[in-house]
Design an enzyme around this catalytic site. Structure first.
Site, PDB file in Angstrom:
ATOM      1  N   ASP A 264      40.384  -4.395  -9.308  1.00 19.01           N
ATOM      2  CA  ASP A 264      41.199  -4.767  -8.154  1.00 19.01           C
ATOM      3  C   ASP A 264      42.250  -3.686  -7.902  1.00 19.01           C
ATOM      4  O   ASP A 264      42.848  -3.147  -8.840  1.00 19.01           O
ATOM      5  CB  ASP A 264      41.891  -6.121  -8.416  1.00 19.01           C
ATOM      6  CG  ASP A 264      42.428  -6.739  -7.139  1.00 19.01           C
ATOM      7  OD1 ASP A 264      41.916  -7.778  -6.706  1.00 19.01           O
ATOM      8  OD2 ASP A 264      43.401  -6.168  -6.562  1.00 19.01           O
TER       9      ASP A 264
ATOM     10  N   HIS B 169      34.152 -13.136  -3.446  1.00 15.31           N
ATOM     11  CA  HIS B 169      34.451 -12.367  -4.659  1.00 15.31           C
ATOM     12  C   HIS B 169      35.012 -13.283  -5.729  1.00 15.31           C
ATOM     13  O   HIS B 169      35.749 -14.223  -5.443  1.00 15.31           O
ATOM     14  CB  HIS B 169      35.442 -11.229  -4.356  1.00 15.31           C
ATOM     15  CG  HIS B 169      36.642 -11.656  -3.584  1.00 15.31           C
ATOM     16  ND1 HIS B 169      36.631 -11.870  -2.221  1.00 15.31           N
ATOM     17  CD2 HIS B 169      37.915 -11.923  -3.986  1.00 15.31           C
ATOM     18  CE1 HIS B 169      37.835 -12.239  -1.819  1.00 15.31           C
ATOM     19  NE2 HIS B 169      38.625 -12.295  -2.872  1.00 15.31           N
TER      20      HIS B 169
HETATM   21  P1  5GP Z   1      41.658 -12.581  -2.215  1.00 19.16           P
HETATM   22  O1  5GP Z   1      43.111 -12.520  -1.841  1.00 19.16           O
HETATM   23  O2  5GP Z   1      40.770 -12.530  -0.983  1.00 19.16           O
HETATM   24  O3  5GP Z   1      41.286 -13.687  -3.151  1.00 19.16           O
HETATM   25  O4  5GP Z   1      41.364 -11.266  -3.054  1.00 19.16           O
HETATM   26  C1  5GP Z   1      41.165 -10.037  -2.463  1.00 19.16           C
HETATM   27  C2  5GP Z   1      41.485  -9.005  -3.516  1.00 19.16           C
HETATM   28  O5  5GP Z   1      40.926  -7.778  -3.095  1.00 19.16           O
HETATM   29  C3  5GP Z   1      42.973  -8.771  -3.716  1.00 19.16           C
HETATM   30  O6  5GP Z   1      43.304  -9.031  -5.074  1.00 19.16           O
HETATM   31  C4  5GP Z   1      43.174  -7.308  -3.331  1.00 19.16           C
HETATM   32  O7  5GP Z   1      44.109  -6.661  -4.162  1.00 19.16           O
HETATM   33  C5  5GP Z   1      41.772  -6.738  -3.470  1.00 19.16           C
HETATM   34  N1  5GP Z   1      41.450  -5.655  -2.578  1.00 19.16           N
HETATM   35  C6  5GP Z   1      41.637  -5.598  -1.226  1.00 19.16           C
HETATM   36  N2  5GP Z   1      41.173  -4.442  -0.715  1.00 19.16           N
HETATM   37  C7  5GP Z   1      40.671  -3.744  -1.770  1.00 19.16           C
HETATM   38  C8  5GP Z   1      40.068  -2.466  -1.881  1.00 19.16           C
HETATM   39  O8  5GP Z   1      39.871  -1.728  -0.896  1.00 19.16           O
HETATM   40  N3  5GP Z   1      39.677  -2.075  -3.120  1.00 19.16           N
HETATM   41  C9  5GP Z   1      39.863  -2.854  -4.236  1.00 19.16           C
HETATM   42  N4  5GP Z   1      39.451  -2.381  -5.400  1.00 19.16           N
HETATM   43  N5  5GP Z   1      40.441  -4.078  -4.165  1.00 19.16           N
HETATM   44  C10 5GP Z   1      40.840  -4.509  -2.949  1.00 19.16           C
END
Ligand code: 5GP
Ligand code: ZN
Length: 110
Positions: free
Chosen positions: A30, A96
């Protein structure tokens, strides 16, 4: 150009180191880690969220792959989280699994 950032990562369009990869899923670190080890495991195919994932074999595969990914990282204790919908904290609309480890986890989550 595919607008979905995780599709671009899965396809290799965006160069990313995979900590785990198989025919159906890839895992990578992440960008904003919330624990010493924080990895995202995603299906290679686009699925917007858990609520829209009707593919039970794929969902089973992802859980098994999450355990394999954690083992690959040397984790014995870890948390797997799937935020589903904006109110639950989902910000990227490609399914994810967060795999978090390397520290003591609090409960209930915030
Ligand atoms: P959510 O908030 O949708 O559950 O999790 C999305 C996750 O994706 C977040 O923890 C954020 O830090 C991560 N994230 C967003 N964009 C990117 C990216 O371009 N690369 C990586 N490695 N992580 C990302
Ligand atoms: Zn996608």
């Amino acid at each position: 150009m595919d607008p979905c950032i995780f599709c671009r990562i899965a396809s290799g369009e965006l160069k990313t180191d995979f900590v785990y990869a198989d025919e159906f899923a890839v895992a990578f670190r992440d960008i904003q880690p919330q624990a010493p080890l924080h990895v995202l495991l995603i299906p290679r195919t686009h699925v917007a969220s858990l609520a829209e994932a009707g593919d039970e074999p794929l969902l089973g595969h992802l859980l098994a792959a999450a355990a394999r990914t954690a083992a690959t990282l040397g984790l014995t204790d870890y948390r797997v989280v799937i935020n589903t919908g904006p109110q639950a904290g989902q910000s990227v609309f490609h399914l994810h699994l967060h795999i978090l480890g390397g520290r003591t986890m609090a409960w209930p989550p915030g």
